[in-house]
Design an enzyme around this catalytic site. Structure first.
Site, PDB file in Angstrom:
ATOM      1  N   ASP A 188       0.822  -1.203   0.000  1.00  0.00           N
ATOM      2  CA  ASP A 188       0.000   0.000   0.000  1.00  0.00           C
ATOM      3  C   ASP A 188       0.860   1.258   0.000  1.00  0.00           C
ATOM      4  O   ASP A 188       2.017   1.232   0.421  1.00  0.00           O
ATOM      5  CB  ASP A 188      -0.894   0.033   1.248  1.00  0.00           C
ATOM      6  CG  ASP A 188      -1.832  -1.157   1.311  1.00  0.00           C
ATOM      7  OD1 ASP A 188      -2.200  -1.661   0.245  1.00  0.00           O
ATOM      8  OD2 ASP A 188      -2.171  -1.573   2.432  1.00  0.00           O
ATOM      9  N   ILE A 189       0.264   2.361  -0.412  1.00  0.00           N
ATOM     10  CA  ILE A 189       0.987   3.629  -0.500  1.00  0.00           C
ATOM     11  C   ILE A 189       1.567   4.050   0.847  1.00  0.00           C
ATOM     12  O   ILE A 189       2.641   4.657   0.922  1.00  0.00           O
ATOM     13  CB  ILE A 189       0.070   4.732  -1.080  1.00  0.00           C
ATOM     14  CG1 ILE A 189       0.882   5.960  -1.469  1.00  0.00           C
ATOM     15  CG2 ILE A 189      -1.060   5.082  -0.113  1.00  0.00           C
ATOM     16  CD1 ILE A 189       0.132   6.943  -2.332  1.00  0.00           C
TER      17      ILE A 189
END
Length: 252
Positions: A129-130
């Protein structure tokens, strides 16, 4: 009196490119490219695009295909927060943009010399995920991608997860086995306390935001997530934002 009747049912056929991917020879896209160039033989005969084969057919790649595969690289990146794993989106940069000569880790012992072609065609073999950090694999090799994210992949992925909230003994048991996401029961995981505010997760799945969602189900909030291992390959001392090559002698 009964008789044994021999079945004349023919063997199931599938597209050659699909069979090559199933065998781990290459990705489907690579298979089509190799077939187009005449680099694939089925039972000793040069294959054609769209050809169907059975499990009994012998499939061989010629020298050019093996040489092409040998030129493909896999890189390991310590992804920082703020980069997306795949294509750039919503103003955020793609992690692949960090694969530059300047960011190549000086501690790389692979002996692979950087070439500009190594930056192209890199695809993430699994997401981060970012707002997650740690080990991200980017590869030009469809065989590596299949090992890590194929439907039958059994490679462990290990994470250190900093959390807030209270976790009961029952909650910990559920994290290990018993939770469902998207209407599907999750595979067993290994989850244990690493220290007073950090859990260690070992998964063989990779559903979208899986660990964060699992934690929410047992009353925890994830405030930090770092992947430290995939299969036999560890993040080790690779600094944030730096990358190195997967060495020829390293296997996931």
């Amino acid at each position: 009196m009964s008789e044994n009747i021999m079945s004349d049912k023919p063997q199931e056929t599938v597209r050659l490119s699909k069979r090559m991917a199933e065998l781990g020879l290459c990705s489907r896209r690579e298979a089509d490219s190799y077939i187009e160039q005449g680099w694939v033989k089925v039972n000793g005969q040069t294959a054609v695009l769209g050809q169907k084969v059975t499990a009994a057919d012998r499939i061989d790649l010629n020298k050019q295909a093996h040489e092409k595969q040998a030129q493909r690289v896999t890189v390991l990146l310590n992804k920082p927060v703020g980069y997306v794993s795949a294509q750039a989106e919503k103003g955020y940069q793609s992690a692949a943009e960090l694969i530059t000569p300047e960011n190549h880790w000086s501690g790389d012992t692979s002996r692979i010399r950087f070439h500009e072609s190594h930056r192209y065609g890199l695809a993430p073999a699994g997401r981060l995920d970012i707002d997650s950090v740690g080990l991200l694999v980017l590869t030009q090799d469809g065989r590596v991608a299949k090992q890590l994210i194929g439907e039958d992949s059994t490679r462990d992925k290990e994470y250190l997860v900093r959390v807030r909230g209270k976790l009961s003994d029952e909650g910990l048991r559920l994290l290990n086995h018993g939770l469902s996401l998207d209407g599907e029961k999750l595979k067993p995981a290994k989850v244990e306390w690493q220290n007073e505010d950090q859990l260690r997760f070992v998964l063989q799945q990779g559903k979208k935001r899986q660990i964060r969602r699992m934690c929410e189900l047992v009353g925890l909030r994830v405030v930090g997530l770092k992947r430290i291992r995939i299969g036999k390959v560890k993040l080790g001392k690779l600094p944030p934002g730096k990358w190195r090559y997967l060495a020829p002698n390293e296997k996931f």
